[in-house]
Design a protein around this motif. Sequence first.
Motif, short mmCIF file in Angstrom:
data_model
loop_
_atom_site.label_atom_id
_atom_site.label_comp_id
_atom_site.label_asym_id
_atom_site.label_seq_id
_atom_site.Cartn_x
_atom_site.Cartn_y
_atom_site.Cartn_z
N CYS A 1 35.04 9.62 65.25
CA CYS A 1 35.99 9.10 64.25
C CYS A 1 37.33 8.73 64.88
N ASP B 1 37.60 15.67 59.51
CA ASP B 1 36.47 14.81 59.21
C ASP B 1 35.15 15.55 59.38
N SER C 1 33.59 13.70 54.47
CA SER C 1 34.99 14.06 54.31
C SER C 1 35.71 12.94 53.57
N ARG D 1 38.22 11.05 54.29
CA ARG D 1 38.51 9.85 55.08
C ARG D 1 37.26 9.02 55.28
#
Length: 393
Positions: free
Chosen positions: A189, A217, A240, A242
Amino acid sequence: MCDSSNNTDNVLSNFPLCLRKNIEELCLRSTIGFLPINLEDIVLNTNNHSVDKDILSNFHFLLKVPYAGKRLKWEVIFDPENFNFAPDFDFNDEEFLSYPDVDRVSENVPSWKNWNIKNPKSLAQVLNEFLILYKNYQIEKLNLENMYSRYSNEYKTLINGKDGIEADNIQVNIEGNIITFLIVLKVDCSSLPQYIQPMHYKGSNLSEHILYNQGNDFCHLKISVSKLENAQSNYSLNLSPRLEQILGNFKVPANDFKKDTSLTDIVFTVKRSLENRLQQIANHYRTKKSYVLNITSSCFRNIIEYDVLTFSKVVFMYAIDDYNCLVTVNIGTKFPIEKPLVILTSVYCPETKSCNQVVDKYPYNPGLKPEDNIKQLLEYLHDVVQEFKAHTH
């Protein structure tokens, strides 16, 4: 301002002073298994074991513990006379630890045996150790009962394969003829857009908004197998905030799987599809950022505003002699294949007039570097702005 820290303080005030550090650590800084326990996952039971109704004397509460895509309802019961004693637990499961082996529990849950109320991590450590014991109990059922033999073998293949998933990253839960596997998918990520914090207003007063911390995340693949003889499976992703925000409507490619598709094939097909999508998003974000930052560099004296979160918009002033014109560049979801939308806006016309013009014929080549495309755009704007200057209402 009312924020998560205020909410935490409100919850903590319901517990004896000596327990508050443990509850705070549990809610704000610890994970139980794969996920944290949230404030709303604590339910107070003030009257179950005491006639004392004073809320500050709470020593018995229920925790909704995250495990394999569900919430286990575990009760925690302290001795109200002495919180230095380790708490008792009611796991609300007739089979789990129904006849506890003291030596086994002591070996697997050392934090319970060595309970220390002054250590703020004590409760979280005990819960994690009991959760591992609960997971082992579920895997024993998977391995011992013949009706689950296929998935017992597939689980072993998944954790022992060449590119296998570590056993610590899989949770297993069995309820009758339904088996659920929750699997941590490790994805990169680091190059993704940052999380855009939504505002949740309690009223019209801007000082009363609540900010939610999205945390770390994570990406969990949940596979539920029902009707074991016909092997019907359902797949879903638990993401998550995000990743959920970034991925939008990303779907698990369930149509790619047949009834006899193995767990290993499911996991790695989903992981590969997810990684490809995240790479596309990262590339798109990187090219947008490069384009916008190149505009700000070329027009640094005239920048009005630009989007520093998603890099989807930049506004600058374009000047010719004594005439100034606002230029808005909007970058869409198909960039760089699709050219940005460029709009001219007059700063001289009356407020009752909305004088805008879309510039759609400027030169653009998705194969060029951002600085080359921007140079061509700025050169093209010279003549277009001259024409726009002479517009009439």
